[in-house]
Design an enzyme around this catalytic site. Structure first.
Site, PDB file in Angstrom:
ATOM      1  N   TYR A  85      33.425  53.036-159.864  1.00  0.00           N
ATOM      2  CA  TYR A  85      33.272  54.177-160.764  1.00  0.00           C
ATOM      3  C   TYR A  85      31.942  54.882-160.508  1.00  0.00           C
ATOM      4  O   TYR A  85      31.857  56.107-160.526  1.00  0.00           O
ATOM      5  CB  TYR A  85      33.352  53.732-162.236  1.00  0.00           C
ATOM      6  CG  TYR A  85      33.412  54.911-163.173  1.00  0.00           C
ATOM      7  CD1 TYR A  85      34.632  55.498-163.485  1.00  0.00           C
ATOM      8  CD2 TYR A  85      32.245  55.483-163.676  1.00  0.00           C
ATOM      9  CE1 TYR A  85      34.698  56.610-164.301  1.00  0.00           C
ATOM     10  CE2 TYR A  85      32.293  56.594-164.490  1.00  0.00           C
ATOM     11  CZ  TYR A  85      33.516  57.162-164.800  1.00  0.00           C
ATOM     12  OH  TYR A  85      33.577  58.270-165.601  1.00  0.00           O
ATOM     13  N   PHE A 137      36.395  87.126-155.262  1.00  0.00           N
ATOM     14  CA  PHE A 137      37.492  86.214-154.981  1.00  0.00           C
ATOM     15  C   PHE A 137      38.095  85.844-156.334  1.00  0.00           C
ATOM     16  O   PHE A 137      37.379  85.716-157.327  1.00  0.00           O
ATOM     17  CB  PHE A 137      37.058  84.972-154.202  1.00  0.00           C
ATOM     18  CG  PHE A 137      38.260  84.132-153.858  1.00  0.00           C
ATOM     19  CD1 PHE A 137      39.154  84.576-152.896  1.00  0.00           C
ATOM     20  CD2 PHE A 137      38.559  82.966-154.545  1.00  0.00           C
ATOM     21  CE1 PHE A 137      40.324  83.873-152.627  1.00  0.00           C
ATOM     22  CE2 PHE A 137      39.721  82.257-154.284  1.00  0.00           C
ATOM     23  CZ  PHE A 137      40.602  82.710-153.316  1.00  0.00           C
ATOM     24  N   THR A 138      39.406  85.650-156.346  1.00  0.00           N
ATOM     25  CA  THR A 138      40.134  85.504-157.611  1.00  0.00           C
ATOM     26  C   THR A 138      39.531  84.457-158.564  1.00  0.00           C
ATOM     27  O   THR A 138      39.140  84.774-159.682  1.00  0.00           O
ATOM     28  CB  THR A 138      41.603  85.155-157.331  1.00  0.00           C
ATOM     29  OG1 THR A 138      41.638  84.032-156.447  1.00  0.00           O
ATOM     30  CG2 THR A 138      42.338  86.323-156.679  1.00  0.00           C
ATOM     31  N   ASP A 228      29.100  81.084-151.521  1.00  0.00           N
ATOM     32  CA  ASP A 228      30.419  80.449-151.458  1.00  0.00           C
ATOM     33  C   ASP A 228      30.583  80.018-149.997  1.00  0.00           C
ATOM     34  O   ASP A 228      30.882  80.832-149.122  1.00  0.00           O
ATOM     35  CB  ASP A 228      31.508  81.444-151.876  1.00  0.00           C
ATOM     36  CG  ASP A 228      32.891  80.789-151.881  1.00  0.00           C
ATOM     37  OD1 ASP A 228      33.061  79.769-151.180  1.00  0.00           O
ATOM     38  OD2 ASP A 228      33.802  81.311-152.556  1.00  0.00           O
ATOM     39  N   LYS A 271      39.039  73.769-147.031  1.00  0.00           N
ATOM     40  CA  LYS A 271      39.116  74.704-145.903  1.00  0.00           C
ATOM     41  C   LYS A 271      38.329  74.157-144.715  1.00  0.00           C
ATOM     42  O   LYS A 271      38.808  73.281-144.020  1.00  0.00           O
ATOM     43  CB  LYS A 271      38.596  76.087-146.322  1.00  0.00           C
ATOM     44  CG  LYS A 271      39.588  76.887-147.159  1.00  0.00           C
ATOM     45  CD  LYS A 271      39.589  76.475-148.593  1.00  0.00           C
ATOM     46  CE  LYS A 271      40.286  77.470-149.497  1.00  0.00           C
ATOM     47  NZ  LYS A 271      40.316  76.991-150.879  1.00  0.00           N
ATOM     48  N   ARG A 395      48.035  89.515-151.215  1.00  0.00           N
ATOM     49  CA  ARG A 395      46.614  89.710-151.515  1.00  0.00           C
ATOM     50  C   ARG A 395      46.400  91.196-151.768  1.00  0.00           C
ATOM     51  O   ARG A 395      45.767  91.894-150.999  1.00  0.00           O
ATOM     52  CB  ARG A 395      45.719  89.228-150.365  1.00  0.00           C
ATOM     53  CG  ARG A 395      45.809  87.748-150.048  1.00  0.00           C
ATOM     54  CD  ARG A 395      44.952  86.847-150.923  1.00  0.00           C
ATOM     55  NE  ARG A 395      45.472  86.638-152.254  1.00  0.00           N
ATOM     56  CZ  ARG A 395      44.947  85.782-153.112  1.00  0.00           C
ATOM     57  NH1 ARG A 395      43.904  85.047-152.797  1.00  0.00           N
ATOM     58  NH2 ARG A 395      45.454  85.641-154.315  1.00  0.00           N
ATOM     59  N   PHE A 462      49.174  86.074-159.910  1.00  0.00           N
ATOM     60  CA  PHE A 462      49.858  85.947-158.609  1.00  0.00           C
ATOM     61  C   PHE A 462      50.444  84.561-158.407  1.00  0.00           C
ATOM     62  O   PHE A 462      51.390  84.386-157.651  1.00  0.00           O
ATOM     63  CB  PHE A 462      48.896  86.278-157.463  1.00  0.00           C
ATOM     64  CG  PHE A 462      47.634  85.475-157.509  1.00  0.00           C
ATOM     65  CD1 PHE A 462      46.548  85.929-158.238  1.00  0.00           C
ATOM     66  CD2 PHE A 462      47.542  84.260-156.853  1.00  0.00           C
ATOM     67  CE1 PHE A 462      45.379  85.178-158.310  1.00  0.00           C
ATOM     68  CE2 PHE A 462      46.384  83.508-156.911  1.00  0.00           C
ATOM     69  CZ  PHE A 462      45.303  83.971-157.652  1.00  0.00           C
TER      70      PHE A 462
HETATM   71  C1  P70 Z   1      43.073  80.236-150.446  1.00  0.00           C
HETATM   72  C2  P70 Z   1      42.439  79.208-151.376  1.00  0.00           C
HETATM   73  C3  P70 Z   1      40.283  79.115-152.422  1.00  0.00           C
HETATM   74  C4  P70 Z   1      38.912  79.574-152.532  1.00  0.00           C
HETATM   75  C5  P70 Z   1      38.370  80.499-151.603  1.00  0.00           C
HETATM   76  C6  P70 Z   1      37.055  80.952-151.754  1.00  0.00           C
HETATM   77  C7  P70 Z   1      36.461  81.912-150.798  1.00  0.00           C
HETATM   78  C8  P70 Z   1      36.809  79.612-153.668  1.00  0.00           C
HETATM   79  C9  P70 Z   1      38.118  79.152-153.579  1.00  0.00           C
HETATM   80  C10 P70 Z   1      38.616  78.196-154.636  1.00  0.00           C
HETATM   81  C11 P70 Z   1      43.326  78.804-152.518  1.00  0.00           C
HETATM   82  C12 P70 Z   1      43.650  79.933-153.432  1.00  0.00           C
HETATM   83  C13 P70 Z   1      42.912  80.131-154.582  1.00  0.00           C
HETATM   84  C14 P70 Z   1      43.204  81.190-155.412  1.00  0.00           C
HETATM   85  C15 P70 Z   1      44.210  82.068-155.054  1.00  0.00           C
HETATM   86  C16 P70 Z   1      44.977  81.843-153.945  1.00  0.00           C
HETATM   87  C17 P70 Z   1      44.688  80.779-153.129  1.00  0.00           C
HETATM   88  N1  P70 Z   1      41.159  79.694-151.743  1.00  0.00           N
HETATM   89  N2  P70 Z   1      36.323  80.493-152.774  1.00  0.00           N
HETATM   90  O1  P70 Z   1      44.246  80.057-150.138  1.00  0.00           O
HETATM   91  O2  P70 Z   1      38.672  76.934-154.132  1.00  0.00           O
HETATM   92  O3  P70 Z   1      41.128  76.385-154.227  1.00  0.00           O
HETATM   93  O4  P70 Z   1      39.396  74.609-153.851  1.00  0.00           O
HETATM   94  O5  P70 Z   1      39.618  75.657-156.064  1.00  0.00           O
HETATM   95  O6  P70 Z   1      39.100  80.952-150.577  1.00  0.00           O
HETATM   96  O7  P70 Z   1      42.382  81.167-150.001  1.00  0.00           O
HETATM   97  P1  P70 Z   1      39.775  75.840-154.596  1.00  0.00           P
END
Ligand code: P70
Length: 470
Positions: A85, A137-138, A228, A271, A395, A462
């Site tokens: 743990y 980013f989303t 990021d 990634k 996107r 989305f």
């Molecule tokens: C994608 C994934 C994640 C991502 C990222 C950047 C530049 C943070 C994150 C979050 C998964 C994804 C996420 C949201 C919408 C669609 C797809 N991107 N910053 O496919 O990280 O997923 O580990 O929480 O690209 O691009 P995590």
């Protein structure tokens, strides 16, 4: 002897061929459904590729996130999991790997990227503050908003034009940033949110010169910069290839220098780091670290595992080292470039220059007859699955969501369908299948009609939204 008829791929591109720096030890069979089966599957999924079953997908380009192939060494690392743990040895290996390759002082593990985004946003954003960044980013923006911040896009103008060939379209427009600081006052800026290879802009890199200049501006106004770092190793490769003075430096050296201009970073390890799950947050400031360490135990897990199993941390520590290997990163990015080069040559409209992790089809040019509020990029993702079982991701306007103030759709300039390439998973033949399928759709684009949204979730619509054909 007659003149040879066939050319290898390298010869067609006027160079010696190269091959992936790995060989395959285990395979996962895939199959293609019939057209009727695919039709049923995409209707059941409400034309949303997130709602398809993966077994119904032939070539899965939904994301490069968590879909990478781990190496034999990473799998061996899984067996070395120390599932204590507290104080797992795998945590210390992870901490060492992060310090060696990213150079930050303190590490907070998280279950994935958005866990880290949540913590950093809660820790450093005061309600009413602005968070300028090189395109949203989303998940990042949502956590910034949930913490009471307002994201402000300060990316260079070129980033919004899918045909502009600027080599560093991820750069911050320093003038836009400085205008915001002067207008609102430095104390109203929570931090600068910098992303290496900007996902929503097509995987476009940031130059070292831009990062350096940003640091100077941050110092001048006493504003911190958080990175990021999700695809920062790929960003380092572009610097090596495109920026004067970096040709003879390794990707590892470049990455370390890039991070040195920032005060900390968050990471979706799914990634660059070649794992199926994991993430982290790292900072240099001891006081901030203390605050984050307190938060991580509330939301993720103890500060020496943060939501990951010991084995996950070990695979991640090994993945960090593999991710900055020059042979690995060049074969990864060049595979994407190969796919993009053929698409361009065949006249398929894509975002240029081709980025590091994906091809972004320009759905506006693909379907000029479909208005943006009939979701052209969603249509394209749905059509590609229907034609050939290839899964991509919208996107565009669906991803951009609604303006929290007006409640109207946000209308992004870029309306893209992303084909993300997982690392070390698909071969050149898979890329050839993808480009031929896309061409087929392009040739028959005029018959295609738009969609209407019939179910819309409040957050990150989305992922679970549903659509019907018009
Ligand atoms: C994608 C994934 C994640 C991502 C990222 C950047 C530049 C943070 C994150 C979050 C998964 C994804 C996420 C949201 C919408 C669609 C797809 N991107 N910053 O496919 O990280 O997923 O580990 O929480 O690209 O691009 P995590």
């Amino acid at each position: 002897m007659t003149k040879p008829k066939y050319k290898t791929m390298g010869q067609q591109f006027g160079r010696r061929s190269w091959a992936e720096p790995w060989k395959i030890k285990m395979v996962e069979p895939i199959k293609m459904l019939t057209r009727e089966e695919r039709e049923k599957a995409i209707l059941d999924a409400g034309h949303n590729t997130f709602l398809l079953r993966s077994e119904d997908v032939y070539i899965d380009l939904l994301t490069d996130s968590g879909t990478n192939a781990m190496s034999d060494r990473q799998w061996a690392g899984i067996m070395l999991g120390d599932e204590a743990y507290a104080g797992s040895r795998n945590f210390y290996n992870l901490e060492d790997a992060m310090r060696d390759h990213y150079g930050y002082k303190y590490l907070v593990p998280t279950h994935q990227g958005r866990g880290a985004e949540h913590l950093i946003s809660q820790a450093v954003i005061e309600p009413g503050q602005y968070v300028p960044g090189n395109m949203y980013f989303t998940t990042t923006r949502l956590h910034q908003e949930l913490a009471g911040g307002t994201f402000v896009d300060v990316i260079v103008e070129e980033a919004h034009d899918p045909s502009d060939l600027h080599p560093f379209k991820g750069n911050v427009d320093l003038e836009k940033l400085e205008d915001l600081v002067k207008r609102e006052g430095a104390e109203k800026i929570a931090y600068i949110s910098l992303a290496g290879t900007v996902n929503m802009a097509g995987g476009q890199p940031v130059s070292m010169a831009n990062a350096k200049a940003l640091r100077a501006l941050g110092d001048q106004y006493n504003i911190r910069i958080f990175l990021d770092a999700t695809r920062a190793a790929e960003n380092a490769y572009f610097i090596q290839q495109r920026e004067e003075g970096y040709q003879d430096k390794s990707v590892a050296e470049i990455l370390l220098e890039f991070c040195s201009y920032t005060d900390g970073a968050w990471m979706s390890a799914k990634k660059d780091h070649l794992v199926n799950i994991g993430g982290w947050l790292a900072v240099n400031d001891a006081e901030l670290f203390d605050q984050l360490r307190n938060l991580v135990v509330v939301y993720e897990g103890l500060h020496t595992y943060g939501g990951m199993a010991g084995r996950d941390m070990e695979a991640l520590a090994i993945g960090i080292v593999e991710s900055v290997d020059d042979h690995h990163i060049s074969s990864r990015v060049e595979q994407v470039q190969y796919l993009g080069a053929i698409m361009l040559d065949w006249g398929i409209p894509i975002m240029q220059p081709v980025g590091g992790h994906a091809i972004f089809l320009d759905a506006r040019s693909f379907y000029p007859h479909i208005p943006q509020d009939q979701f052209p990029a969603q249509v394209l993702a749905s059509q590609l699955y229907l034609d050939s079982g290839i899964r991509g991701m919208e996107r565009g306007i669906v991803s951009a969501g609604r303006d929290p103030e007006t409640g109207d759709h946000r209308y992004p300039k870029l309306e893209l369908t992303r084909l993300a390439i997982p690392r070390r998973v698909y071969t050149q033949s898979h890329m050839d299948v993808v480009v031929e399928a896309t061409k087929e759709l392009y040739d028959n684009r005029e018959q295609t009609r738009g969609l209407k949204m019939v179910y819309e979730p409040k957050q990150l619509r989305f992922f679970q939204g549903r659509f019907e054909s018009l």
